[in-house]
Write an enzyme that holds these catalytic residues in place. Structure first.
Site, PDB file in Angstrom:
ATOM      1  N   HIS A   1      -2.450  53.668 -17.483  1.00  0.00           N
ATOM      2  CA  HIS A   1      -2.761  52.585 -18.422  1.00  0.00           C
ATOM      3  C   HIS A   1      -4.262  52.358 -18.532  1.00  0.00           C
ATOM      4  O   HIS A   1      -5.007  52.505 -17.560  1.00  0.00           O
ATOM      5  CB  HIS A   1      -2.017  51.292 -18.071  1.00  0.00           C
ATOM      6  CG  HIS A   1      -2.439  50.607 -16.809  1.00  0.00           C
ATOM      7  ND1 HIS A   1      -3.438  49.659 -16.772  1.00  0.00           N
ATOM      8  CD2 HIS A   1      -1.982  50.699 -15.538  1.00  0.00           C
ATOM      9  CE1 HIS A   1      -3.572  49.198 -15.548  1.00  0.00           C
ATOM     10  NE2 HIS A   1      -2.701  49.821 -14.765  1.00  0.00           N
TER      11      HIS A   1
ATOM     12  N   GLU B   1       0.276  47.404 -19.531  1.00  0.00           N
ATOM     13  CA  GLU B   1       0.785  47.460 -18.162  1.00  0.00           C
ATOM     14  C   GLU B   1       0.487  46.191 -17.386  1.00  0.00           C
ATOM     15  O   GLU B   1       1.328  45.701 -16.631  1.00  0.00           O
ATOM     16  CB  GLU B   1       0.185  48.671 -17.443  1.00  0.00           C
ATOM     17  CG  GLU B   1       0.886  49.023 -16.128  1.00  0.00           C
ATOM     18  CD  GLU B   1       0.403  48.227 -14.924  1.00  0.00           C
ATOM     19  OE1 GLU B   1       1.085  48.229 -13.887  1.00  0.00           O
ATOM     20  OE2 GLU B   1      -0.675  47.586 -15.018  1.00  0.00           O
TER      21      GLU B   1
END
Length: 343
Positions: free
Chosen positions: A64, A216
């Site tokens: 991420h 995330e």
């Protein structure tokens, strides 16, 4: 090391969750320069698919690029800003940090510093003891403002994103210090692996989807894009260090369990075996207050084997640190996994 260069470039781009357009643009342009045709998803993540010898059974690998950050919660009568946090961290970890306020209506930014309201020990009796919370913490703008109207004249509004100064440094002894090594170390590793696959003309054994997630840190990740052919889901994310942890800054950390529960046992053992076969230094660990894109995928109902590993990151969600040896070990395991048989 090319991966370290990618880490430096990624950490230099502000990207708190919800404000990730520029970092995704950088990843997109870089991958296009390698010869890929990435897809930008409706949520703003980036997905690139690399065809493998087996297209019926596929893999999904994520890192991420969104980070911790904040938003303007309110403009205070004294001309300072009340903030609302993005991501799971404490106010004390950003006290004294320089920041940028990103004006929503333009490309402009205004710098500032995050401080306690009662910072001056010469004025406030409770400067040392007052709780660091939303009521007491504020942004001191680097602008000549005295009240709410002055601030609004600058163009600042509730909902403007606030990013923290990454302060990235690479030391002569191989330490990498920066905010947001979670998870830009992993994103840099995936970028470098994609570069090597193209430059060396490598063919993966299984079609693999590389996903650069942008949500995330707030828990829902990038899990609406998992093709039905995917049977393995790997999240490359940070390894957590602290008391009772085996993880260090010089090896790859393989997560056996986090706050969501255990990771897939056979998948974990497959990774351990790859480390042993390739002489990769590794540690097994439990991350008690942690979740990942992989665990989010299972919560969303994905029928996949899931695993998680990454570089050991010291002082997670604060001013973080790792070592190039941990980055290298993590990248070696990513490479070994991509060319390994299915679990």
């Amino acid at each position: 090391m090319q991966t370290v260069e990618y880490i430096q470039k990624l950490t230099a781009i502000p990207s708190p969750t919800g404000y990730t357009q520029k970092v995704i643009q950088y990843v997109n342009e870089t991958l296009q320069s390698f010869g890929y045709k990435p897809q930008i998803t409706a949520k703003g993540g980036l997905l690139v698919t690399v065809k493998g010898e087996n297209d019926k059974q596929q893999r999904f690998v994520t890192a991420h690029v969104d980070t911790l950050g904040a938003m303007v919660r309110a403009i205070k009568p004294n001309g300072r800003l009340k903030i609302d946090l993005i991501g799971g961290f404490g106010y004390s970890s950003i006290e004294g940090e320089n920041c940028l306020v990103h004006l929503s209506g333009s490309e402009r930014t205004i710098s500032g510093t995050i401080l306690m309201h009662q910072t001056s020990v010469h004025v406030y009796k409770d400067a040392r003891t007052a709780e660091r919370n939303q009521e007491n913490m504020e942004v001191r703008l680097d602008a000549k403002v005295f009240n709410e109207e002055d601030v609004r004249q600058l163009g600042i509004e509730v909902g403007d994103f606030i990013s923290f100064d990454a302060r990235t440094q690479v030391t002569d002894l191989g330490f990498i210090k920066s905010r947001h090594l979670d998870d830009k170390v992993s994103a840099a590793i995936l970028m470098n692996q994609l570069r090597q696959i193209k430059e060396d003309g490598l063919t993966l054994p299984f079609t693999t989807h590389f996903a650069f997630s942008t949500f995330e840190e707030v828990g829902h990740g990038m899990n609406s894009n998992i093709p039905s052919e995917v049977v393995e889901y790997l999240a490359v994310d940070m390894g957590a260090m602290g008391d009772d942890q085996q993880t260090d800054e010089y090896s790859v950390s393989i997560c056996v369990k986090d706050g969501s529960g255990p990771y897939h046992f056979a998948f974990r053992q497959h990774l351990v075996q790859l480390c042993k076969e390739n002489a990769i230094d590794y540690k097994l660990d439990i991350y008690p207050y942690y979740a990942s894109d992989a665990s989010a995928a299972l919560s969303a109902g994905a029928e996949v084997k899931h695993a998680l590993f990454g570089a050991g990151i010291e002082s997670s969600h604060a001013y973080e640190r790792t070592h190039i040896e941990s980055v290298q070990a993590t990248e070696q395991l990513v490479h070994a996994y991509l060319f390994s048989p299915l679990v």
